[in-house]
Design a protein around this motif. Structure first.
Motif, PDB file in Angstrom:
ATOM      1  N   LYS A   1      49.240  50.106 -46.241  1.00  0.00           N
ATOM      2  CA  LYS A   1      48.063  50.316 -47.099  1.00  0.00           C
ATOM      3  C   LYS A   1      47.673  51.791 -47.121  1.00  0.00           C
ATOM      4  O   LYS A   1      47.227  52.308 -48.145  1.00  0.00           O
ATOM      5  N   GLY A   2      47.828  52.466 -45.994  1.00  0.00           N
ATOM      6  CA  GLY A   2      47.545  53.898 -45.942  1.00  0.00           C
ATOM      7  C   GLY A   2      48.472  54.682 -46.855  1.00  0.00           C
ATOM      8  O   GLY A   2      48.031  55.591 -47.568  1.00  0.00           O
ATOM      9  N   SER A   3      49.753  54.318 -46.875  1.00  0.00           N
ATOM     10  CA  SER A   3      50.705  55.022 -47.741  1.00  0.00           C
ATOM     11  C   SER A   3      50.431  54.746 -49.209  1.00  0.00           C
ATOM     12  O   SER A   3      50.824  55.527 -50.074  1.00  0.00           O
ATOM     13  N   GLU A   4      49.731  53.656 -49.496  1.00  0.00           N
ATOM     14  CA  GLU A   4      49.320  53.333 -50.873  1.00  0.00           C
ATOM     15  C   GLU A   4      48.007  54.029 -51.245  1.00  0.00           C
ATOM     16  O   GLU A   4      47.516  53.869 -52.361  1.00  0.00           O
ATOM     17  N   GLY A   5      47.418  54.758 -50.301  1.00  0.00           N
ATOM     18  CA  GLY A   5      46.160  55.456 -50.560  1.00  0.00           C
ATOM     19  C   GLY A   5      44.938  54.568 -50.481  1.00  0.00           C
ATOM     20  O   GLY A   5      43.877  54.915 -51.009  1.00  0.00           O
ATOM     21  N   LYS A   6      45.048  53.427 -49.817  1.00  0.00           N
ATOM     22  CA  LYS A   6      43.944  52.460 -49.757  1.00  0.00           C
ATOM     23  C   LYS A   6      43.066  52.597 -48.515  1.00  0.00           C
ATOM     24  O   LYS A   6      42.072  51.891 -48.394  1.00  0.00           O
TER      25      LYS A   6
ATOM     26  N   LEU B   1      37.407  49.006 -36.949  1.00  0.00           N
ATOM     27  CA  LEU B   1      36.808  49.314 -38.240  1.00  0.00           C
ATOM     28  C   LEU B   1      37.859  49.987 -39.110  1.00  0.00           C
ATOM     29  O   LEU B   1      38.592  50.862 -38.646  1.00  0.00           O
ATOM     30  N   VAL B   2      37.937  49.542 -40.354  1.00  0.00           N
ATOM     31  CA  VAL B   2      38.800  50.178 -41.342  1.00  0.00           C
ATOM     32  C   VAL B   2      37.921  50.531 -42.535  1.00  0.00           C
ATOM     33  O   VAL B   2      37.144  49.695 -43.003  1.00  0.00           O
ATOM     34  N   ILE B   3      38.026  51.762 -43.006  1.00  0.00           N
ATOM     35  CA  ILE B   3      37.337  52.162 -44.228  1.00  0.00           C
ATOM     36  C   ILE B   3      38.391  52.148 -45.332  1.00  0.00           C
ATOM     37  O   ILE B   3      39.302  52.978 -45.351  1.00  0.00           O
ATOM     38  N   TYR B   4      38.289  51.166 -46.206  1.00  0.00           N
ATOM     39  CA  TYR B   4      39.207  51.033 -47.332  1.00  0.00           C
ATOM     40  C   TYR B   4      38.655  51.736 -48.554  1.00  0.00           C
ATOM     41  O   TYR B   4      37.436  51.847 -48.731  1.00  0.00           O
ATOM     42  N   LYS B   5      39.561  52.158 -49.429  1.00  0.00           N
ATOM     43  CA  LYS B   5      39.200  52.696 -50.740  1.00  0.00           C
ATOM     44  C   LYS B   5      39.682  51.697 -51.780  1.00  0.00           C
ATOM     45  O   LYS B   5      40.816  51.226 -51.704  1.00  0.00           O
ATOM     46  N   GLY B   6      38.800  51.372 -52.729  1.00  0.00           N
ATOM     47  CA  GLY B   6      39.169  50.426 -53.767  1.00  0.00           C
ATOM     48  C   GLY B   6      38.249  50.532 -54.961  1.00  0.00           C
ATOM     49  O   GLY B   6      37.206  51.179 -54.904  1.00  0.00           O
ATOM     50  N   GLU B   7      38.659  49.872 -56.013  1.00  0.00           N
ATOM     51  CA  GLU B   7      37.862  49.873 -57.249  1.00  0.00           C
ATOM     52  C   GLU B   7      36.628  48.981 -57.128  1.00  0.00           C
ATOM     53  O   GLU B   7      35.594  49.257 -57.716  1.00  0.00           O
ATOM     54  N   ASN B   8      36.756  47.874 -56.366  1.00  0.00           N
ATOM     55  CA  ASN B   8      35.644  46.933 -56.252  1.00  0.00           C
ATOM     56  C   ASN B   8      35.825  46.054 -55.015  1.00  0.00           C
ATOM     57  O   ASN B   8      36.873  46.074 -54.360  1.00  0.00           O
ATOM     58  N   LEU B   9      34.813  45.276 -54.719  1.00  0.00           N
ATOM     59  CA  LEU B   9      34.808  44.407 -53.550  1.00  0.00           C
ATOM     60  C   LEU B   9      35.947  43.403 -53.600  1.00  0.00           C
ATOM     61  O   LEU B   9      36.617  43.156 -52.587  1.00  0.00           O
TER      62      LEU B   9
ATOM     63  N   VAL C   1      39.260  44.812 -52.374  1.00  0.00           N
ATOM     64  CA  VAL C   1      39.295  45.016 -50.930  1.00  0.00           C
ATOM     65  C   VAL C   1      39.336  43.671 -50.204  1.00  0.00           C
ATOM     66  O   VAL C   1      40.039  43.526 -49.197  1.00  0.00           O
ATOM     67  N   GLU C   2      38.629  42.669 -50.690  1.00  0.00           N
ATOM     68  CA  GLU C   2      38.696  41.339 -50.082  1.00  0.00           C
ATOM     69  C   GLU C   2      40.132  40.817 -50.076  1.00  0.00           C
ATOM     70  O   GLU C   2      40.583  40.241 -49.083  1.00  0.00           O
ATOM     71  N   GLU C   3      40.848  41.029 -51.171  1.00  0.00           N
ATOM     72  CA  GLU C   3      42.248  40.583 -51.258  1.00  0.00           C
ATOM     73  C   GLU C   3      43.123  41.325 -50.256  1.00  0.00           C
ATOM     74  O   GLU C   3      44.007  40.724 -49.627  1.00  0.00           O
ATOM     75  N   ILE C   4      42.893  42.612 -50.097  1.00  0.00           N
ATOM     76  CA  ILE C   4      43.662  43.404 -49.126  1.00  0.00           C
ATOM     77  C   ILE C   4      43.387  42.899 -47.716  1.00  0.00           C
ATOM     78  O   ILE C   4      44.313  42.690 -46.922  1.00  0.00           O
ATOM     79  N   VAL C   5      42.119  42.700 -47.380  1.00  0.00           N
ATOM     80  CA  VAL C   5      41.730  42.283 -46.036  1.00  0.00           C
ATOM     81  C   VAL C   5      42.296  40.896 -45.721  1.00  0.00           C
ATOM     82  O   VAL C   5      42.768  40.653 -44.605  1.00  0.00           O
ATOM     83  N   LYS C   6      42.293  39.982 -46.684  1.00  0.00           N
ATOM     84  CA  LYS C   6      42.796  38.626 -46.459  1.00  0.00           C
ATOM     85  C   LYS C   6      44.273  38.610 -46.080  1.00  0.00           C
ATOM     86  O   LYS C   6      44.742  37.650 -45.476  1.00  0.00           O
ATOM     87  N   GLN C   7      45.005  39.670 -46.411  1.00  0.00           N
ATOM     88  CA  GLN C   7      46.436  39.727 -46.122  1.00  0.00           C
ATOM     89  C   GLN C   7      46.753  40.433 -44.798  1.00  0.00           C
ATOM     90  O   GLN C   7      47.916  40.467 -44.378  1.00  0.00           O
ATOM     91  N   ASP C   8      45.746  40.987 -44.138  1.00  0.00           N
ATOM     92  CA  ASP C   8      45.936  41.640 -42.839  1.00  0.00           C
ATOM     93  C   ASP C   8      46.368  40.569 -41.830  1.00  0.00           C
ATOM     94  O   ASP C   8      45.717  39.533 -41.703  1.00  0.00           O
ATOM     95  N   PRO C   9      47.477  40.787 -41.106  1.00  0.00           N
ATOM     96  CA  PRO C   9      47.919  39.788 -40.122  1.00  0.00           C
ATOM     97  C   PRO C   9      46.844  39.375 -39.122  1.00  0.00           C
ATOM     98  O   PRO C   9      46.829  38.212 -38.687  1.00  0.00           O
TER      99      PRO C   9
END
Length: 90
Positions: free
Chosen positions: A30-35, A49-57, A60-68
Motif C-alpha cells: 500500500k505504501g508503494s501505491e502511495g496510500k 496506527l496507520v495514516i492512510y491517504k485516500g479519496e474518501n472513507l 480506506v475502509e476497503e483497504i483496511v478490510k484487506q489487511d491480514p
C-alpha cells in the motif's frame, strides 16, 4: 486527497505475531501505491496506527478490510478522517 487515521487495537497477541509478516508486506504494498502517509506500532503493545491517504472513507475502509491483521482477527480497526495541520518549526 484526504488523510485517515486507522487505529488497529490488539485483539489477539498470538495472531498478531503470526500474521505480522503478512501485515507488514501488505503495508509495504500500500505504501508503494502511495496510500500510506505514516505507520507504526504503539510502544505499550496496545496496537498500532496507520495514516492512510485516500479519496474518501469508503476507499480506506476497503483497504483496511484487506489487511491480514483484520482478515484473521489479530486486530480491530477504528477509522477517523484526519484534518492534518502541519506546524512549522521556528
Amino acid at each position: 486527497m484526504k488523510y485517515f487515521a486507522v487505529f488497529l487495537p490488539m485483539l489477539d497477541e498470538e495472531k498478531s505475531k503470526q500474521y505480522r509478516p503478512d501485515h507488514l508486506a501488505y503495508l509495504e504494498e500500500k505504501g508503494s501505491e502511495g496510500k500510506i502517509f505514516a505507520k507504526g506500532p504503539f510502544v505499550d503493545g496496545a496496537g498500532g496506527l496507520v495514516i492512510y491517504k485516500g479519496e474518501n472513507l469508503k476507499e480506506v475502509e476497503e483497504i483496511v478490510k484487506q489487511d491480514p491483521y483484520i482478515v484473521y482477527g489479530a486486530r480491530g480497526s477504528e477509522i477517523h478522517e484526519w484534518d492534518m495541520a502541519v506546524i512549522e518549526e521556528r
